[in-house]
Design an enzyme around this catalytic site. Sequence first.
Site, PDB file in Angstrom:
ATOM      1  N   HIS A 127       0.835  -1.198   0.000  1.00  0.00           N
ATOM      2  CA  HIS A 127       0.000   0.000   0.000  1.00  0.00           C
ATOM      3  C   HIS A 127       0.871   1.250   0.000  1.00  0.00           C
ATOM      4  O   HIS A 127       2.083   1.182   0.210  1.00  0.00           O
ATOM      5  CB  HIS A 127      -0.926   0.035   1.226  1.00  0.00           C
ATOM      6  CG  HIS A 127      -2.138  -0.832   1.083  1.00  0.00           C
ATOM      7  ND1 HIS A 127      -2.135  -2.153   1.441  1.00  0.00           N
ATOM      8  CD2 HIS A 127      -3.393  -0.557   0.622  1.00  0.00           C
ATOM      9  CE1 HIS A 127      -3.343  -2.665   1.213  1.00  0.00           C
ATOM     10  NE2 HIS A 127      -4.118  -1.719   0.718  1.00  0.00           N
ATOM     11  N   HIS A 128       0.222   2.382  -0.180  1.00  0.00           N
ATOM     12  CA  HIS A 128       0.887   3.686  -0.190  1.00  0.00           C
ATOM     13  C   HIS A 128       1.569   3.979   1.153  1.00  0.00           C
ATOM     14  O   HIS A 128       1.255   3.370   2.174  1.00  0.00           O
ATOM     15  CB  HIS A 128      -0.133   4.792  -0.503  1.00  0.00           C
ATOM     16  CG  HIS A 128      -1.318   4.772   0.402  1.00  0.00           C
ATOM     17  ND1 HIS A 128      -1.344   5.403   1.635  1.00  0.00           N
ATOM     18  CD2 HIS A 128      -2.532   4.176   0.266  1.00  0.00           C
ATOM     19  CE1 HIS A 128      -2.509   5.210   2.204  1.00  0.00           C
ATOM     20  NE2 HIS A 128      -3.260   4.470   1.408  1.00  0.00           N
ATOM     21  N   LYS A 131      -0.446   4.718   4.664  1.00  0.00           N
ATOM     22  CA  LYS A 131      -1.310   3.765   5.365  1.00  0.00           C
ATOM     23  C   LYS A 131      -0.727   3.450   6.734  1.00  0.00           C
ATOM     24  O   LYS A 131       0.466   3.152   6.857  1.00  0.00           O
ATOM     25  CB  LYS A 131      -1.486   2.483   4.549  1.00  0.00           C
ATOM     26  CG  LYS A 131      -2.533   1.542   5.132  1.00  0.00           C
ATOM     27  CD  LYS A 131      -2.908   0.449   4.149  1.00  0.00           C
ATOM     28  CE  LYS A 131      -3.948  -0.486   4.724  1.00  0.00           C
ATOM     29  NZ  LYS A 131      -5.210   0.220   5.081  1.00  0.00           N
TER      30      LYS A 131
END
Length: 241
Positions: A127-128, A131
């Site tokens: 994820h980015h 997060k």
Amino acid sequence: MKPYKIGVLGSTGRMGSTILKLLEQDDTCVISSSADVFAVSDVIIDFTNPAITNAHVKLAVEHKVPIVIGTTGLTEDQKNNLIIASKNIPIIWAANTSFGIAILSNLVEEVARLLDISFDIEINETHHRHKVDAPSGTALSLGEAAAIGRSVKLNDVACYTRHGNIGPRPVGQIGFSTQRGGTMVGEHTVRFIGDEESIELTHKGYSRDLYAKGAIRAAKWIVANKPGLYKISDVLTSHIS
């Protein structure tokens, strides 16, 4: 048919703002922005945080309004509160509102059921950089699906951290690995690794719109349903049937 009045909680966050953007383009919906959003909405979409979501569920019960919850990181007590509340109102709780993830989860459960325990199960998620929780709620839900397929409890077989001299991998363990970086929306891979072959199941999210569209579709679906605790796959199944 008059447009649905959809109240969006957590509208300043990444998911909430994306949902608002799409609702503004949807002529079957009206965004409910009143201060007393529970009193004037046909359905609520909640992407906030566990403590606030817990309070929102109580308000939804008080006003008899269905609610779609995309909040992750709920404690066991908070999950139990959803079960209790769902006896009074319809609730969808999904760690991920993507219909692709719903399909992936079903596949993971079935493959775990079909393969014997000699196949090691590893779940990787990316994820980015912003997060804050790890593993992601989606990764955990995929682990739950694998555990259900094997008729075990995830808490009994999960491994979230490996570092140093940890010894051989225990038979039946479900391992998790986490990557964070850039602006990656979300990528999840479940690997079933045997001695002579392996199977990989992967889902890649390219836009946050994917999850927002799923939440809106779920909100429209749940309005007409009886009290109960539903999953995104319930929405998908009804659409197929």
